[in-house]
Design an enzyme around this catalytic site. Structure first.
Site, PDB file in Angstrom:
ATOM      1  N   ARG A  33      35.946  31.053  23.738  1.00 16.13           N
ATOM      2  CA  ARG A  33      36.481  32.578  23.532  1.00 16.13           C
ATOM      3  C   ARG A  33      35.791  33.501  24.509  1.00 16.13           C
ATOM      4  O   ARG A  33      34.696  33.388  24.945  1.00 16.13           O
ATOM      5  CB  ARG A  33      35.850  32.954  22.113  1.00 16.13           C
ATOM      6  CG  ARG A  33      36.956  32.086  21.116  1.00 16.13           C
ATOM      7  CD  ARG A  33      36.614  32.419  19.436  1.00 16.13           C
ATOM      8  NE  ARG A  33      36.901  31.266  18.798  1.00 16.13           N
ATOM      9  CZ  ARG A  33      38.211  31.014  18.424  1.00 16.13           C
ATOM     10  NH1 ARG A  33      39.155  31.690  18.901  1.00 16.13           N
ATOM     11  NH2 ARG A  33      38.569  29.916  17.722  1.00 16.13           N
ATOM     12  N   ASP A  34      36.785  34.382  25.050  1.00 15.65           N
ATOM     13  CA  ASP A  34      36.530  35.414  25.879  1.00 15.65           C
ATOM     14  C   ASP A  34      35.540  36.394  25.179  1.00 15.65           C
ATOM     15  O   ASP A  34      35.755  37.035  24.031  1.00 15.65           O
ATOM     16  CB  ASP A  34      37.860  36.173  26.141  1.00 15.65           C
ATOM     17  CG  ASP A  34      37.471  37.017  27.578  1.00 15.65           C
ATOM     18  OD1 ASP A  34      38.064  36.681  28.436  1.00 15.65           O
ATOM     19  OD2 ASP A  34      36.685  38.119  27.327  1.00 15.65           O
ATOM     20  N   ILE A  35      34.337  36.818  25.756  1.00 18.05           N
ATOM     21  CA  ILE A  35      33.376  37.694  25.447  1.00 18.05           C
ATOM     22  C   ILE A  35      33.960  38.908  25.134  1.00 18.05           C
ATOM     23  O   ILE A  35      33.198  39.991  24.074  1.00 18.05           O
ATOM     24  CB  ILE A  35      32.129  37.826  26.389  1.00 18.05           C
ATOM     25  CG1 ILE A  35      31.153  38.294  25.711  1.00 18.05           C
ATOM     26  CG2 ILE A  35      32.501  38.618  27.606  1.00 18.05           C
ATOM     27  CD1 ILE A  35      29.676  37.837  26.792  1.00 18.05           C
ATOM     28  N   ASN A  91      44.451  35.275  36.602  1.00 21.93           N
ATOM     29  CA  ASN A  91      44.377  36.531  37.582  1.00 21.93           C
ATOM     30  C   ASN A  91      43.759  35.867  39.144  1.00 21.93           C
ATOM     31  O   ASN A  91      42.877  35.109  39.078  1.00 21.93           O
ATOM     32  CB  ASN A  91      43.449  37.413  37.069  1.00 21.93           C
ATOM     33  CG  ASN A  91      44.092  38.057  35.781  1.00 21.93           C
ATOM     34  OD1 ASN A  91      45.162  38.150  35.495  1.00 21.93           O
ATOM     35  ND2 ASN A  91      43.196  38.495  34.846  1.00 21.93           N
ATOM     36  N   HIS A 104      40.147  30.342  35.939  1.00 21.17           N
ATOM     37  CA  HIS A 104      40.397  30.339  34.422  1.00 21.17           C
ATOM     38  C   HIS A 104      41.901  30.542  33.995  1.00 21.17           C
ATOM     39  O   HIS A 104      42.357  31.794  34.472  1.00 21.17           O
ATOM     40  CB  HIS A 104      39.294  31.122  33.843  1.00 21.17           C
ATOM     41  CG  HIS A 104      39.014  32.515  34.311  1.00 21.17           C
ATOM     42  ND1 HIS A 104      38.352  32.882  35.804  1.00 21.17           N
ATOM     43  CD2 HIS A 104      39.445  33.727  34.111  1.00 21.17           C
ATOM     44  CE1 HIS A 104      38.556  33.994  35.904  1.00 21.17           C
ATOM     45  NE2 HIS A 104      38.976  34.626  34.907  1.00 21.17           N
ATOM     46  N   MET A 105      42.222  30.314  33.080  1.00 25.32           N
ATOM     47  CA  MET A 105      43.647  30.485  32.259  1.00 25.32           C
ATOM     48  C   MET A 105      43.020  31.192  31.298  1.00 25.32           C
ATOM     49  O   MET A 105      42.529  30.585  30.244  1.00 25.32           O
ATOM     50  CB  MET A 105      44.318  29.105  32.111  1.00 25.32           C
ATOM     51  CG  MET A 105      45.716  29.379  31.655  1.00 25.32           C
ATOM     52  SD  MET A 105      46.384  27.825  30.955  1.00 25.32           S
ATOM     53  CE  MET A 105      46.807  27.179  32.662  1.00 25.32           C
TER      54      MET A 105
HETATM   55  P1  DGP Z   1      39.168  37.870  35.046  1.00 22.79           P
HETATM   56  O1  DGP Z   1      39.142  39.176  34.944  1.00 22.79           O
HETATM   57  O2  DGP Z   1      40.395  37.227  34.850  1.00 22.79           O
HETATM   58  O3  DGP Z   1      38.497  37.251  35.960  1.00 22.79           O
HETATM   59  O4  DGP Z   1      38.499  37.319  33.427  1.00 22.79           O
HETATM   60  C1  DGP Z   1      37.168  37.073  33.412  1.00 22.79           C
HETATM   61  C2  DGP Z   1      36.950  36.838  31.964  1.00 22.79           C
HETATM   62  O5  DGP Z   1      35.681  36.414  31.621  1.00 22.79           O
HETATM   63  C3  DGP Z   1      36.952  38.641  31.308  1.00 22.79           C
HETATM   64  O6  DGP Z   1      38.104  38.414  30.303  1.00 22.79           O
HETATM   65  C4  DGP Z   1      35.596  38.560  30.604  1.00 22.79           C
HETATM   66  C5  DGP Z   1      35.387  36.890  30.562  1.00 22.79           C
HETATM   67  N1  DGP Z   1      33.734  36.851  30.696  1.00 22.79           N
HETATM   68  C6  DGP Z   1      32.903  37.395  31.578  1.00 22.79           C
HETATM   69  N2  DGP Z   1      31.582  36.972  31.346  1.00 22.79           N
HETATM   70  C7  DGP Z   1      31.719  36.184  30.455  1.00 22.79           C
HETATM   71  C8  DGP Z   1      30.566  35.291  29.481  1.00 22.79           C
HETATM   72  O7  DGP Z   1      29.510  35.450  30.114  1.00 22.79           O
HETATM   73  N3  DGP Z   1      31.227  34.725  28.348  1.00 22.79           N
HETATM   74  C9  DGP Z   1      32.501  34.884  28.118  1.00 22.79           C
HETATM   75  N4  DGP Z   1      32.776  34.024  26.859  1.00 22.79           N
HETATM   76  N5  DGP Z   1      33.428  35.375  28.569  1.00 22.79           N
HETATM   77  C10 DGP Z   1      33.088  36.034  29.823  1.00 22.79           C
END
Ligand code: DGP
Length: 118
Positions: A33-35, A91, A104-105
């Protein structure tokens, strides 16, 4: 490049150095899951192999990229968003809004998403 050499935050997640809310793991990729979720469901599907940007994808990666799509389909079903729908996004670089240089998707769902994106 081996997993040990991956300098990104996702490399740290792959090595287990920082925690993540993981929803999928197999030999090719993991998903968590996205943070900073942009919607009720926001999951990142990443390959174990470090590929910095979509520009760096090679012909050898065709199976891997297709596999990531089928994983996204299965996660969407498990999250019960398959029928209502979802968005899959890569992106790329500055104008694409990429911030982590390990492809990443994004699987984004759980609300109506506007188009075109901002
Ligand atoms: P992008 O902007 O497409 O490179 O997306 C990167 C995504 O990664 C962004 O939505 C936030 C997420 N993200 C960044 N650091 C972390 C982390 O440490 N843990 C998680 N779960 N997500 C993260």
């Amino acid at each position: 490049m081996s997993i040990e050499d991956n300098p990104t935050i996702f490399g740290m997640i792959l090595r287990g150095e920082i925690p993540s809310d993981t929803v999928w793991e197999d030999e090719h990729c993991i998903a968590f899951r996205d943070i900073n979720p942009a919607a009720p469901v926001h999951i990142l599907i990443i390959p174990r192999k470090l590929i910095p940007t979509i520009n760096d994808v090679s012909d050898d990666d065709k199976f891997l990229l297709g596999h990531m799509v089928t994983v996204a389909r299965d996660i969407a079903a498990a999250e019960n968003v398959g029928d209502d729908g979802y968005r899959l996004v890569f992106n790329c670089n500055r104008d694409g809004g990429q911030t982590v240089y390990h492809i990443h998707m994004h699987l984004i769902a759980g609300r109506g998403l506007s188009w075109p994106p901002g």
